[in-house]
Design a protein around this motif. Structure first.
Motif, PDB file in Angstrom:
ATOM      1  N   GLN A  30     -16.752 -53.446  36.003  1.00 22.55           N
ATOM      2  CA  GLN A  30     -15.328 -53.195  35.772  1.00 22.55           C
ATOM      3  C   GLN A  30     -14.964 -53.350  34.300  1.00 22.55           C
ATOM      4  O   GLN A  30     -14.243 -52.526  33.729  1.00 22.55           O
ATOM      5  N   TYR A  31     -15.493 -54.392  33.675  1.00 20.99           N
ATOM      6  CA  TYR A  31     -15.215 -54.593  32.253  1.00 20.99           C
ATOM      7  C   TYR A  31     -15.808 -53.452  31.426  1.00 20.99           C
ATOM      8  O   TYR A  31     -15.169 -52.941  30.498  1.00 20.99           O
ATOM      9  N   ALA A  32     -17.014 -53.040  31.781  1.00 19.93           N
ATOM     10  CA  ALA A  32     -17.645 -51.924  31.067  1.00 19.93           C
ATOM     11  C   ALA A  32     -16.836 -50.647  31.229  1.00 19.93           C
ATOM     12  O   ALA A  32     -16.600 -49.904  30.263  1.00 19.93           O
ATOM     13  N   SER A  33     -16.388 -50.379  32.448  1.00 27.04           N
ATOM     14  CA  SER A  33     -15.570 -49.196  32.705  1.00 27.04           C
ATOM     15  C   SER A  33     -14.265 -49.247  31.923  1.00 27.04           C
ATOM     16  O   SER A  33     -13.808 -48.238  31.368  1.00 27.04           O
ATOM     17  N   ASP A  34     -13.684 -50.433  31.824  1.00 28.07           N
ATOM     18  CA  ASP A  34     -12.438 -50.590  31.062  1.00 28.07           C
ATOM     19  C   ASP A  34     -12.655 -50.314  29.577  1.00 28.07           C
ATOM     20  O   ASP A  34     -11.768 -49.770  28.906  1.00 28.07           O
ATOM     21  N   LEU A  35     -13.818 -50.690  29.049  1.00 27.49           N
ATOM     22  CA  LEU A  35     -14.121 -50.390  27.646  1.00 27.49           C
ATOM     23  C   LEU A  35     -14.254 -48.886  27.423  1.00 27.49           C
ATOM     24  O   LEU A  35     -13.777 -48.350  26.419  1.00 27.49           O
ATOM     25  N   ILE A  36     -14.896 -48.197  28.365  1.00 27.67           N
ATOM     26  CA  ILE A  36     -15.072 -46.746  28.230  1.00 27.67           C
ATOM     27  C   ILE A  36     -13.720 -46.037  28.229  1.00 27.67           C
ATOM     28  O   ILE A  36     -13.503 -45.096  27.456  1.00 27.67           O
ATOM     29  N   THR A  37     -12.806 -46.487  29.058  1.00 27.85           N
ATOM     30  CA  THR A  37     -11.533 -45.773  29.243  1.00 27.85           C
ATOM     31  C   THR A  37     -10.370 -46.405  28.486  1.00 27.85           C
ATOM     32  O   THR A  37      -9.223 -45.992  28.659  1.00 27.85           O
ATOM     33  N   ASP A  38     -10.660 -47.357  27.639  1.00 27.43           N
ATOM     34  CA  ASP A  38      -9.600 -48.041  26.892  1.00 27.43           C
ATOM     35  C   ASP A  38      -8.805 -47.044  26.035  1.00 27.43           C
ATOM     36  O   ASP A  38      -9.375 -46.188  25.362  1.00 27.43           O
ATOM     37  N   THR A  39      -7.493 -47.158  26.057  1.00 25.63           N
ATOM     38  CA  THR A  39      -6.630 -46.288  25.249  1.00 25.63           C
ATOM     39  C   THR A  39      -5.772 -47.079  24.272  1.00 25.63           C
ATOM     40  O   THR A  39      -4.911 -46.506  23.599  1.00 25.63           O
ATOM     41  N   SER A  40      -5.999 -48.375  24.180  1.00 20.70           N
ATOM     42  CA  SER A  40      -5.205 -49.199  23.273  1.00 20.70           C
ATOM     43  C   SER A  40      -5.904 -49.332  21.931  1.00 20.70           C
ATOM     44  O   SER A  40      -7.119 -49.464  21.854  1.00 20.70           O
ATOM     45  N   GLY A  41      -5.151 -49.276  20.855  1.00 19.89           N
ATOM     46  CA  GLY A  41      -5.740 -49.428  19.535  1.00 19.89           C
ATOM     47  C   GLY A  41      -6.603 -48.234  19.166  1.00 19.89           C
ATOM     48  O   GLY A  41      -6.441 -47.128  19.686  1.00 19.89           O
ATOM     49  N   ASP A  42      -7.567 -48.475  18.257  1.00 22.88           N
ATOM     50  CA  ASP A  42      -8.374 -47.356  17.755  1.00 22.88           C
ATOM     51  C   ASP A  42      -9.871 -47.531  17.940  1.00 22.88           C
ATOM     52  O   ASP A  42     -10.645 -46.644  17.591  1.00 22.88           O
ATOM     53  N   ARG A  43     -10.307 -48.638  18.527  1.00 20.76           N
ATOM     54  CA  ARG A  43     -11.741 -48.862  18.689  1.00 20.76           C
ATOM     55  C   ARG A  43     -12.198 -48.397  20.074  1.00 20.76           C
ATOM     56  O   ARG A  43     -12.655 -49.191  20.903  1.00 20.76           O
ATOM     57  N   ASN A  44     -12.060 -47.108  20.302  1.00 20.37           N
ATOM     58  CA  ASN A  44     -12.426 -46.553  21.606  1.00 20.37           C
ATOM     59  C   ASN A  44     -12.594 -45.039  21.479  1.00 20.37           C
ATOM     60  O   ASN A  44     -12.189 -44.427  20.495  1.00 20.37           O
TER      61      ASN A  44
END
Length: 611
Positions: free
Chosen positions: A458-472
């Motif tokens: 779940q944490y890994a999936s959240d990193l892939i789909t993160d839309t906050s900030g610019d490190r994604n």
């Protein structure tokens, strides 16, 4: 229909295998892409959007003559709507070209001025008949004196042969879908030299770039010759970062697992042993680029030319170079403050993984003495890593011998390479989760792998789909790029380019870890399928292999019930790994008792899991 497709794939794969040593002239293809949008800016001035960036130029055909010059602008980035940025900064591309006149009924390719850096020195050269090309999505035409309806303009895209139809992915998360699509397009578009290169700034193969490129390419196409050519290139053309060199064994091992072709391992076995850098090992099994064993003779044996750089610890990218004048967002670049000491954790984690894979490679080649040799060395190195670098009071790793600092990198790499003792997995993963995406787009490959390996889907999936900030990855799309960037944003690497395949970690991680589809045995004779789909409510994926296409579908019917449909081609079988928390499992409507591994024959299998 699927049987016909799989039969065609086998024929194509055999043909490509026979052609793997041909030159770029035979390997590269040209696609002509119609505009997605043509907008009149003012009389004689038109803006054209081709939808996605490709490496190439434009071709124009007219049914009327224009005896006056036309001005063309090509670029990757917009300044404002309907206007290409003429000064995009970093290594984002823009070119202006003038066509003296337009002759009717004659397809005309717009010539471009080449960039010196990526067409000289160590850069991979394109065949002369292709000419200069740049990555671009947009075109502007000025001084058009004839009606726009009188011309046809196309994006003339150069790329390696690529089968768009044999891979796909969709899910209940449209952000994830968009990122997967962007990454897949990156793999196709950046193949324009016939090698895995680092992007348009240099057009040079680098091992770390090429490995991620390879994993992503193998996840969406069963074309393996570009990887073979690149792997062969690195034998005599290594690059200087220590951890880059330590990717060579990984690339050759991955190729064998996907293709089953043993010849590259046979041919380069002795070179691969050298590329582990075991000559730099000290008595406790740890290596250092500061070792007195790093002699000029060894540097030459590794493939470096006389007078070239010796190997150097970089630890992710970019480094905190004081002489660049860069105003980085953080002084240490993408290292999470990593303290680079002489004997450090990141390099030795890579070293351990090299030893582990070399034991497997020796086994593939039936070199039984070497199997024992590499297994013993790996065990010694693993023990020293955990004795010296694992801070048992904190419960996670320090950056190296004598360091008191703990970075994301010093922990995500041991996790990804299965170095962490079971009793410390929880504290290591907890520490990793405090750091967020404190690594580069390259480092994200190992961060995501480690998380999926140790039940942090779940944490890994959240990193892939993160839309906050610019490190994604979403930030790359929001910036306007249709390919993966070299870094998260220009402020993290002021000379970045907008076409870097080492930024495609989500593509191969979704395939190989989230859906968990990868070869269990060499040549993909047996596939492993271990889904970890986190909070997705549905997903489907098509994964090409040398033996045909695996199609898989998932639907969450409720919190207590998951349904999988998996279609296995005729030439392979699969093992489906049942989740640990499964209560009841049904295979083709028959209850399966006490089994964590389901054997799937070719054809369609229905799996129902109740929790």
């Amino acid at each position: 229909m699927k049987k016909i497709l799989n039969l065609l794939l086998l024929v194509v794969t055999a043909t490509l295998s026979q052609a793997q040593n041909k030159t770029n002239d035979f390997d590269l293809e040209t696609s002509f892409i119609e505009p997605k949008d043509i907008i009149k800016v003012k009389d004689g001035h038109y803006f054209i959007d081709f939808g996605r960036a490709f490496f190439g130029t434009v071709e124009i055909t007219s049914n009327e003559n224009q005896n006056d010059s036309l001005v063309f602008h090509l670029g990757e980035k917009l300044e404002v709507p309907n206007r290409i940025d003429r000064n995009p900064g970093a290594t984002i591309r823009y070119r202006k070209s003038t066509l003296n006149n337009l002759v009717s009924d004659k397809p005309t390719t717009i010539s471009l001025t080449p960039y010196k850096r990526n067409t000289t020195g160590d850069a991979i050269r394109l065949p002369e008949k292709i000419g200069a090309i740049i990555p671009f999505r947009y075109c502007e035409i000025e001084n058009l004196k004839i009606p726009i309806e009188a011309i046809q303009i196309k994006q003339k895209a150069i790329h390696y042969k690529f089968n768009d139809a044999i891979s796909s992915f969709s899910s209940s998360d449209k952000i994830m879908d968009s990122i997967w699509d962007m990454c897949k397009h990156t793999i196709k578009a950046t193949s324009f030299t016939g090698y895995y290169v680092d992007g348009d700034r240099e057009r040079i193969p680098y091992e770390a770039d090429a490995y991620i490129n390879q994993l992503s390419h193998y996840s969406v196409d069963n074309e393996y010759t570009i990887a073979r050519r690149t792997n062969e290139y690195f034998i005599d053309n290594p690059t200087w970062p220590t951890e880059w060199l330590l990717h060579t064994v990984l690339m050759f091992h991955a190729d064998y697992m996907y293709t089953g072709d043993i010849e590259p391992l046979k041919k380069h076995y002795n070179s691969l042993k050298l590329k582990t850098l075991m000559d730099l090992e000290r008595a406790d099994g740890l290596i250092s680029s500061k070792s007195p064993n790093l002699t000029d003779e060894l540097v030459r044996k590794l493939g470096f030319k006389k007078g070239s750089k010796k190997i150097e610890d970089i630890i992710d990218w970019p480094p905190a170079q004081k002489d660049t004048g860069w105003k980085l967002a953080t002084a240490e670049g993408e290292r999470d403050g990593y303290e680079i000491v002489a004997v450090n954790t990141a390099i030795n984690a890579f070293y351990y993984y090299n030893l582990k894979l070399m034991a497997e490679i020796a086994g593939f080649l039936n070199y039984e003495k070497d199997v024992l040799f590499f297994k013993n060395k790996a065990a010694i190195t693993k023990k020293s890593i955990n004795d010296i670098f694992l801070d048992k009071t904190k419960g996670y790793y320090i950056d190296g011998e004598g360091s008191s600092h703990s970075s994301l990198h010093a922990n995500m790499l041991p996790l990804a390479f299965d170095l962490v003792p079971n009793e410390y997995v929880k504290t290591v993963t907890n520490f990793i989760k405090t750091r967020g995406m404190a690594c580069s787009v390259y480092g994200a490959q190992y961060l995501l792998e480690g998380l999926y390996k140790y039940n942090e889907a779940q944490y890994a999936s959240d990193l892939i789909t993160d839309t906050s900030g610019d490190r994604n990855w979403w930030n790359m799309i929001q910036l306007g790029s249709t390919m993966a960037l070299e870094a998260w944003d220009v402020k993290y690497k002021p000379n970045l380019d907008w076409n870097h395949a080492w930024g495609t970690a989500p593509l191969n991680v979704i395939t190989r870890y989230m859906w968990g589809i990868k070869p269990k045995t060499p040549g993909f004779k047996i596939a492993e399928i271990k889904p970890q789909l986190a909070d997705l409510t549905f997903s489907n994926i098509t994964v090409p292999t040398k033996n045909g296409v695996i199609e898989a579908d998932f639907k969450k019917e409720s919190d207590k019930k998951d349904i999988y449909s998996i279609d296995i081609p005729e030439n392979l079988t699969a093992v489906f790994i049942v989740p640990n928390n499964a209560n009841k499992v049904y295979l083709n409507k028959k209850k399966v008792k006490h089994s964590k591994n389901l054997k799937l024959s070719n054809g369609l299998s229905k799996i129902e899991i109740k929790y």
